[in-house]
Design an enzyme around this catalytic site. Structure first.
Site, mmCIF file in Angstrom:
data_model
loop_
_atom_site.group_PDB
_atom_site.id
_atom_site.type_symbol
_atom_site.label_atom_id
_atom_site.label_comp_id
_atom_site.label_asym_id
_atom_site.label_seq_id
_atom_site.Cartn_x
_atom_site.Cartn_y
_atom_site.Cartn_z
ATOM 1 N N LYS A 81 40.013 42.462 34.712
ATOM 2 C CA LYS A 81 39.172 41.185 34.770
ATOM 3 C C LYS A 81 38.269 41.045 33.552
ATOM 4 O O LYS A 81 37.677 42.131 33.148
ATOM 5 C CB LYS A 81 38.194 40.988 36.006
ATOM 6 C CG LYS A 81 37.646 39.461 36.247
ATOM 7 C CD LYS A 81 36.844 39.413 37.636
ATOM 8 C CE LYS A 81 36.314 38.231 37.822
ATOM 9 N NZ LYS A 81 35.502 37.983 39.124
ATOM 10 N N SER A 160 36.422 33.866 42.039
ATOM 11 C CA SER A 160 36.787 33.749 40.290
ATOM 12 C C SER A 160 37.676 34.854 39.760
ATOM 13 O O SER A 160 38.239 34.402 38.848
ATOM 14 C CB SER A 160 35.220 34.070 39.855
ATOM 15 O OG SER A 160 34.975 35.452 40.166
ATOM 16 N N SER A 184 34.971 36.478 45.469
ATOM 17 C CA SER A 184 35.757 36.402 44.336
ATOM 18 C C SER A 184 36.722 37.456 44.481
ATOM 19 O O SER A 184 37.826 37.434 43.682
ATOM 20 C CB SER A 184 35.006 36.394 42.997
ATOM 21 O OG SER A 184 34.336 35.258 42.921
#
Ligand code: GLN
Length: 494
Positions: A81, A160, A184
């Site tokens: 990420k 997210s 998330s």
């Protein structure tokens, strides 16, 4: 040798293949890179690092061919990420304000993965500063869910960690890192049909991860199976003196007891999670989940978490408050973007005005407001008190049960653009995941079935602090019973 299809592998099966010399890490990594390139229509990556990946794979192969000790994830390609600082590699948090930022340092969580031999494919798209539930707030554009509606409508992957979930579901990364502040990891895992675990707060170091809300942020793995999450978490976790909230406890071997089953365990079903107007298919799946665990020998116990109703409002005071403070550092002086002005103040204004997207600006304004002198007690102090009550609810429940079962999200993946004009609708996505975050507890999502539109739905398991091993064991039982084998068709290749 037949071509390797990384989408058909798990981390566990890849490690087996590497150990048996069915393929080398370079071959596996090449296959992942080819799939990653083919999956560009999903927009899951912000930065691809194929050369770095092949270099790391080559080193992994050399370690193996020497017959020496190999790491827990030696030679396994993962994607990261873009909230984790990676040394010398662009790190953006999906924000314009971090343009061109190449950290001099590596986050502890990713450093731990590389220490165990993992290979980095690149940096994944996400909601800007991890603020969002649909991966539509990214400066780099939305991520597309590998699962599509039957009529071909493009759907969000959740957020997210939307890029992470998409990369794993599309099959080009064997695992991905995610972060979870209010859901998330779990919510996108649910929307993309994969597994993800948010560990106990303090289990994985936050050092070198771009901060959103420091008292809530926690990193964890997103993978195709529960076993893979166990493997990856073991590599990521551990005490880090550089993170003052990191907890000094040994990291257990999460895989060792994975198949131990749930016989005699007590699983709580919180009545407050049964909300008015809830999707009937999600209620049915939750019922099915209870039955699966009962069939496996667990006792199902009704419990109450009375302050659940206040969790979302509490979260949307605490998280923006912390965010507004954390994001003060992006001033155009130290990092990334700078938009000049006639004096220093105007430079700040211009930079922050141009550098932050709408959702990030909204959070900064909410956060600044609830922390302002006149409203601090009415909002922030009150929210902290409610947070304590929510935590106490769980403490009481965990005197009676070993784990808690709920749905992960109130809905399946929805069309891109559908909830964009209504932030409150968007915030409702987190209704089942946020309480766990406020209480600092471990939570995971396991894919449990498809809805009538053919889209994946997950079930959430919540555990006691630092009982990830037990939680993963329940997850493994659920995974076995659900036998979720569906995969998206690879429409993006055509
Ligand atoms: N969707 C939630 C938010 O926007 C949670 C995000 C997260 O966990 N990073 O705050």
């Amino acid at each position: 040798m037949a071509a390797i299809d990384p989408g058909s592998l798990t981390i566990a099966s890849a490690l087996e293949g590497l150990a048996k010399k069915d393929f080398t890490s370079v071959e596996l990594t090449q296959a992942c890179i080819a799939s990653m390139e083919a999956a560009r229509p999903l927009n899951a990556m912000i930065t691809e690092t194929p050369e770095k990946a092949l270099e790391m794979a080559k080193a992994a192969d050399e370690r193996r061919s020497k017959g020496g000790e190999v790491g827990l994830l030696d030679g396994v390609p993962l994607a990261i990420k873009d909230l984790f600082a990676t040394q010398g590699v662009l790190t953006t948090a999906a924000s314009h304000i971090l343009d061109g930022f190449k950290p001099e340092y590596e986050s502890t969580a990713t450093a731990n993965l590389w220490k165990q031999g993992a290979v980095m494919l690149g940096k994944l798209n996400l909601d800007e500063f991890a603020m969002g539930s649909s991966n539509e707030t990214s400066y780099y554009g939305p991520v597309v869910n590998p699962w599509r509606a039957k009529d071909g409508t493009k759907l969000v992957p959740g957020g997210s960690s939307g890029g992470s979930a998409a990369a794993v579901a599309a099959g080009f990364a064997l695992g991905a890192t995610g972060t979870d502040t209010g859901g998330s990891i779990r919510q996108p895992a649910s929307l993309c049909g994969i597994t993800g675990i948010k560990p106990t707060y303090g289990r994985v170091s936050r050092w070198g991860i771009v901060a959103f809300a420091s008292s809530l942020d926690q990193a964890g793995p997103m993978t195709r199976t529960v076993r893979d999450s166990a493997l990856m978490l073991r590599a990521m976790a551990g005490f880090d003196p550089k993170d003052s909230t990191s907890v000094d406890r040994p990291v257990p071997d999460y895989v060792a007891n994975l198949d131990g089953g749930v016989k005699g365990m007590r699983i709580g079903i919180p009545r407050e999670y049964r909300m008015d107007g809830m999707d009937a298919e999600i209620v049915a799946l939750w019922e099915q989940g209870k039955q699966w665990l009962r069939d496996a020998g667990a006792e199902i116990v009704d419990i109450s978490l009375p302050h659940t109703h206040y969790a979302l409002a509490t979260y949307y005071i605490v998280a923006p408050a912390e965010a507004s403070s954390n994001l003060a550092r992006y001033d155009g002086v130290r990092y990334g973007l700078r938009v000049p002005g006639k004096d220093l103040n105007e430079m700040y204004e211009n930079t922050r005005g141009a550098g932050f997207g709408r959702e990030v600006q909204r959070r900064i304004m909410i956060g600044t407001y609830v922390l302002s002198a006149g409203y601090y007690d009415a909002y922030y102090t009150k929210a902290q008190k409610v947070r304590t009550l929510i935590k106490k609810d769980f403490e009481q429940a965990f005197q009676r049960v070993d784990a808690i079962l709920t749905p992960t999200a109130p809905n399946a993946a929805f069309p891109i653009g559908m909830k964009n004009d209504d932030p409150v609708m968007m915030y409702l996505n987190d209704v089942f995941t946020v309480p766990t975050s406020l209480a600092g507890l471990p939570g995971m999502s396991v894919p449990a079935g498809l809805n009538s539109a053919g889209l994946p739905l997950g079930l959430q398991l919540i555990g006691k602090p630092f009982e990830e091993a037990q939680l993963l064991r329940v997850g493994q039982t659920l995974e076995k019973a659900a036998n979720f084998t569906a995969k998206p068709t690879a429409w993006w290749r055509s």
